[in-house]
Write an enzyme that holds these catalytic residues in place. Structure first.
Site, mmCIF file in Angstrom:
data_model
loop_
_atom_site.group_PDB
_atom_site.id
_atom_site.type_symbol
_atom_site.label_atom_id
_atom_site.label_comp_id
_atom_site.label_asym_id
_atom_site.label_seq_id
_atom_site.Cartn_x
_atom_site.Cartn_y
_atom_site.Cartn_z
ATOM 1 C CG ASN A 8 -2.262 0.790 0.832
ATOM 2 O OD1 ASN A 8 -2.290 1.993 1.038
ATOM 3 N ND2 ASN A 8 -3.282 0.150 0.281
ATOM 4 C CG HIS B 19 -2.152 -6.515 -4.869
ATOM 5 N ND1 HIS B 19 -2.750 -6.419 -6.100
ATOM 6 C CD2 HIS B 19 -2.371 -5.331 -4.263
ATOM 7 C CE1 HIS B 19 -3.294 -5.216 -6.226
ATOM 8 N NE2 HIS B 19 -3.078 -4.537 -5.133
ATOM 9 C CD GLU C 106 -4.197 -5.276 -1.317
ATOM 10 O OE1 GLU C 106 -3.067 -4.883 -1.009
ATOM 11 O OE2 GLU C 106 -5.050 -4.539 -1.814
#
Ligand SMILES: *[C@@H]1O[C@H](CO)[C@@H](O)[C@H](O)[C@H]1NC(C)=O
Ligand SMILES: *[C@@H]1O[C@H](CO)[C@@H](O)[C@H](O)[C@H]1NC(C)=O
Ligand SMILES: *[C@@H]1O[C@H](CO)[C@@H](O)[C@H](O)[C@H]1NC(C)=O
Ligand SMILES: *[C@@H]1O[C@H](CO)[C@@H](O)[C@H](O)[C@H]1NC(C)=O
Ligand SMILES: *[C@@H]1O[C@H](CO)[C@@H](O)[C@H](O)[C@H]1NC(C)=O
Ligand SMILES: *[C@@H]1O[C@H](CO)[C@@H](O)[C@H](O)[C@H]1NC(C)=O
Ligand SMILES: *[C@@H]1O[C@H](CO)[C@@H](O)[C@H](O)[C@H]1NC(C)=O
Length: 390
Positions: free
Chosen positions: A92, A191, A350
Site C-alpha cells: 500500500n 495482492h 488483501e
C-alpha cells in the site's frame, strides 16, 4: 553496496538443496503448479505471484478465478497492476515517501501521484522482481527474496520466504520476513484479483453481483483523495455504503448511492479501502477457526471463498481503475464478449496490517510494522477456503 549476510547466502544457495521434485515444472508457460483435492493453482517467480487458480463451481465446471497472464513472460510488460504477487517490503501507500525510525527520517523512492507517495514498496518493489524457488512439491511451493540494504531507499537488508500450500479446497499462505541488519518497516500481503465466475457468467462480466462480508470490520482507515491515510479511524455505520459487517451484501448494492462517489479516492465510485479487523471483543481467539474475516461468493458459479488470517486489517478494492484493456487469460471468459477486464470486473482482497501505520505513531502498530535484527520475525498467515453451493 550489498554485503551478503549469512541469511542472504542461505536464501541464495538453498535452491539446489531443497528443490525436491524437478519433474514439477516450470511448464511451457513458465508456471509452477501445486494442487490438492478440489484445488489447483499455478505460480511464477516474478513477484511470487499466483497466476491461475482453478476451482469447480456448482455446475462441476472448473473456473479460473484469479487475474493473471497466460505466460510468465507477459508479467514484465508495460502494464503492472500488481497481479497476484507479494508487494514489498511495504504494501500500500507511504505518505510523502517518508517515515521516521528512532528519530531518523528516511526518504524512499516515490512512484505514484506525480511522486507524492510510494505505492507497494516503490518502482522496483518486490513484485517487480523474480523470487528464488527454494522448494517445490506437488502441493507446496516456497519462494525467497533477498532485499538489500538501501534498495528503494529502505534501511537494512530484508530476507523473506513465501510458502503457498494446497490442502483439500484450501489455499494456505505463510510469509516470514527477517530484518537482518537494521530496523526497517515491513508490511506484506498477497495482492490477488478475483472474479469468482472466471468471467464466464453470460449475464455479466462484472463482479458487482458478488456477495461480500467483513463480519469484524465496523471501522475503516480514513484517507485523503489520493488514498493516503489521514490519521482518522472512521465508523462504518449500519446500512452505510461501507457496512459489510452487519450483514453480507452485493458489492454493487450501493452503487446508486451518492455516498459511494469519492469513496475510493478522487472521482472514484466504489471501494479501495482498508477495513480494520477487530476480533478482540470476543476474547482470546485462534485465527484458524475464528472468522472468517471476509467472505466472497457468486450465485452464478456458486463458488464461495472464506478468508481466515492472523492479520488485523483487510484492504478491499472494487477495480474502479480497470479500463477494459487488461486481457483475460485463455482459461477465462465466454465467447461473444470482449476478452478484457472491464471496470468493476474484479475485486482485490488483501490481508495485511493497518496501512501507513509507520506514519501514524498514535495507532501504536510499531511492533507489527517495524522490525530489526533484535525483534521477532515478521509473519503473515492466511487460509483461503473454497466451497461450491449445490
Ligand atoms: C514429482 O512430481 C510428479 C508429477 O507431479 C509426481 O508424479 C511425483 O510423485 C512427484 N515426486 C515426489 C517425490 O513428490
Ligand atoms: C515530504 O518529503 C520531503 C523530502 O522528500 C520534505 O522536504 C517535505 O517537507 C515533506 N513534506 C511533508 C508535507 O511532510
Ligand atoms: C503532487 O505534488 C505536486 C507537487 O510536486 C502537486 O502539484 C500535486 O498537486 C500533488 N498531488 C497530486 C495528486 O498529484
Ligand atoms: C525474471 O526471470 C525471467 C526468466 O528467467 C527473465 O526473463 C527476466 O529477465 C527476469 N526478470 C528480472 C526482473 O530479473
Ligand atoms: C445483480 O443484482 C441485482 C440486484 O442486486 C439485480 O437487479 C441484477 O439483475 C443482477 N445482475 C445479474 C447479472 O445477475
Ligand atoms: C446499501 O445496500 C444495502 C443492501 O441493499 C441497504 O440495506 C442499504 O440501505 C444501502 N445503503 C445506502 C447508503 O444506500
Ligand atoms: C471522472 O471519471 C469518469 C470515468 O469514471 C471520467 O469520465 C471523468 O472524466 C472523470 N472526471 C474527472 C474530473 O476526472
Amino acid at each position: 553496496m550489498w554485503t551478503p549476510t549469512l541469511f542472504s547466502l542461505l536464501a541464495a544457495t538453498t535452491v539446489a538443496q531443497y528443490s525436491t521434485n524437478t519433474t514439477l515444472g516450470p511448464d511451457a508457460n513458465g508456471k509452477y503448479q501445486i494442487s490438492s483435492d478440489g484445488i489447483r493453482a499455478n505460480f511464477i517467480p516474478y513477484g511470487a505471484s499466483i497466476s491461475n487458480l482453478f476451482i469447480k463451481g456448482k455446475d462441476g465446471v472448473e473456473r479460473d478465478i484469479v487475474l493473471g497472464f497466460d505466460k510468465a513472460s507477459q508479467y514484465e510488460g508495460e502494464v503492472h497492476p500488481h497481479l497476484g504477487g507479494v508487494p514489498g517490503r511495504y504494501a500500500n501507500r507511504i505518505k510523502n515517501s517518508t517515515f521516521d525510525i528512532d528519530g531518523e527520517t528516511f526518504h524512499i523512492l516515490p512512484n505514484e501521484n506525480n511522486n507524492n507517495d510510494t505505492l507497494h514498496g516503490g518502482p522496483n518493489g518486490w513484485d517487480y522482481r523474480n523470487f528464488t524457488i527454494v522448494s517445490h512439491t506437488t502441493d507446496s511451493i516456497t519462494f525467497s527474496i533477498v532485499d538489500p540494504d538501501g534498495e528503494q531507499g529502505f534501511p537494512g537488508e530484508v530476507i523473506s520466504y513465501i510458502t503457498y500450500t494446497m490442502t483439500p479446497n484450501t489455499w494456505k499462505i505463510k510469509i516470514v520476513a527477517m530484518a537482518t541488519t537494521k530496523k526497517t518497516p515491513i508490511m506484506l500481503t498477497s495482492h490477488t484479483y478475483w472474479n469468482l465466475d472466471g468471467f464466464a457468467n453470460p449475464d455479466t462480466p462484472l463482479a458487482l453481483n458478488h456477495t461480500f462480508s467483513l463480519p469484524y470490520s465496523g471501522q475503516r482507515v480514513g484517507a485523503d483523495n489520493i488514498l493516503i491515510p489521514d490519521g482518522t479511524i472512521l465508523p462504518n455505520q449500519k446500512y452505510s455504503v461501507n457496512d459489510f459487517w452487519s450483514s453480507p451484501k452485493q458489492i454493487g448494492a450501493n452503487f446508486t448511492s451518492p455516498d459511494l462517489y469519492g469513496n475510493c479516492g478522487f472521482n472514484c465510485t466504489g471501494y479501495d479501502t482498508c477495513y480494520i479487523v477487530n476480533r478482540d471483543q470476543n476474547g482470546p481467539y485462534d485465527w484458524h477457526n475464528t472468522g472468517p474475516v471476509a467472505s466472497l461468493s457468486s450465485d452464478w458459479s456458486g463458488i464461495k471463498i472464506d478468508i481466515y488470517t492472523d492479520q488485523e486489517a483487510f484492504q478491499f478494492y472494487s477495480c474502479g481503475g480497470q479500463t477494459g484493456d487488461l486481457p483475460l487469460k485463455s482459461t477465462q471468459g465466454v465467447s461473444g464478449r470482449p476478452a478484457f477486464v472491464q471496470q468493476y470486473g474484479c475485486v482485490v482482497m488483501e490481508v495485511q496490517d493497518w496501512i501507513d501505520a509507520i506514519n501514524q505513531p498514535e495507532w501504536q502498530r510499531e511492533k507489527r510494522q517495524i522490525f530489526g535484527p533484535n525483534s521477532p520475525t515478521y509473519t503473515l498467515e492466511a487460509d483461503y477456503v473454497f466451497s461450491a453451493s449445490k
